[in-house]
Enzyme design. Structure first.
Site: not given
Ligand code: ACM
Length: 262
Positions: A38, A108, A141, A168
């Site tokens: 990402e 996203k 992510c 993370v």
């Molecule tokens: C994330 O969505 N970059 C943790």
């Protein structure tokens, strides 16, 4: 079909250096599809909207142009996350690029934490992309924590989900993506970043451990937590068509949507 990921630690605010590193790491790789993290050209830990505006770019734009040249040299397809500018609006997006240029964009849908300050949630739904007859879906992510997103793609026919990430929270993504593979009987390429991004007032350490999982949940390839690494594996994407668990159970036919709410 040969698919893989390149796990690395993008440097914040240095798109040219990051793209050059990708090109060097992929040199000589023979694959049909390579997934990258990402926000792989820009870095992740933005401190202001002005930083997002400075690093975001239109799609197509300079990064997709660079990737088209790289994809043509390697005769592959590349899936990479980048900050997108569309008019005055910014998205956390991912592009699929092949030797002929841009072949898909995803924005996203589920924004994580401070991304909500800087990006708009994606408005393109969960599109499917075609790569030589194989159906690809993309999630970015945090999208992994919403099983409906993977399910929507799998019900539409996705055989492989590409998952550029900057995870993370330890173990979450590596666990859920394996489960999403099992519950949807699909392949999954988690391309996470590694390393620590230290912006002075803020610092994040990413969890690495990128992995490729098969429809039965088997881990076909994985990377360590803190090492830059290219991994490629051969798969048979047709295996994703088989949703049977026993001779009397099919994961899709046994669904009871009339009982599900929300
Ligand atoms: C994330 O969505 N970059 C943790």
């Amino acid at each position: 079909m040969r698919i893989g990921f390149y796990q690395f630690a993008p440097r914040f605010g240095e798109p040219q250096a990051n793209l050059a590193q990708i090109a060097e790491a992929l040199e000589g790789a023979r694959a049909d599809l390579i997934v990258l993290p990402e926000l792989a050209n820009s870095g992740y830990l933005f401190l202001s909207q002005a930083e997002v505006a400075a690093l975001a770019e239109p799609i197509p734009g300079p990064t997709t142009e660079f990737l088209t040249g790289l994809a043509a040299r390697l005769q592959t397809h590349l899936l990479l996350g980048l900050p997108e500018r569309s008019g005055d609006v910014f998205y956390n997006s991912a592009v699929l690029v092949g030797p002929e240029g841009l072949s898909g964009t995803y924005r996203k849908a589920h924004l994580f934490y401070e991304e909500k300050r800087y990006f708009q949630p994606g408005d393109l739904g969960f599109p499917l992309f075609d790569l030589k007859g194989v159906k690809l879906g993309v999630l970015i992510c945090f999208d992994h924590l919403f099983p409906e997103a993977a399910r929507t793609l799998a019900l539409a026919g996705a055989q492989i989900i590409c998952h550029p990430s900057n995870l993370v929270l330890p173990t979450y993504g590596q666990l859920t993506t394996r489960v999403r593979s099992i519950e949807n009987r699909i392949f999954w390429v988690l391309a996470n970043r590694c390393g620590t991004e230290d912006r002075g007032v803020k610092k994040l350490t990413y969890t690495g451990c990128s992995q490729i999982t098969a429809p039965q949940g088997t881990i076909l390839a994985e990377a360590p937590a803190d090492e830059e690494m290219l991994r490629l594996v051969d798969i048979e994407p047709e295996q994703a068509a088989d949703k049977r668990v026993t001779e009397l159970n099919d994961l899709f036919e046994d669904r009871r949507p009339e009982l599900y709410r929300g």
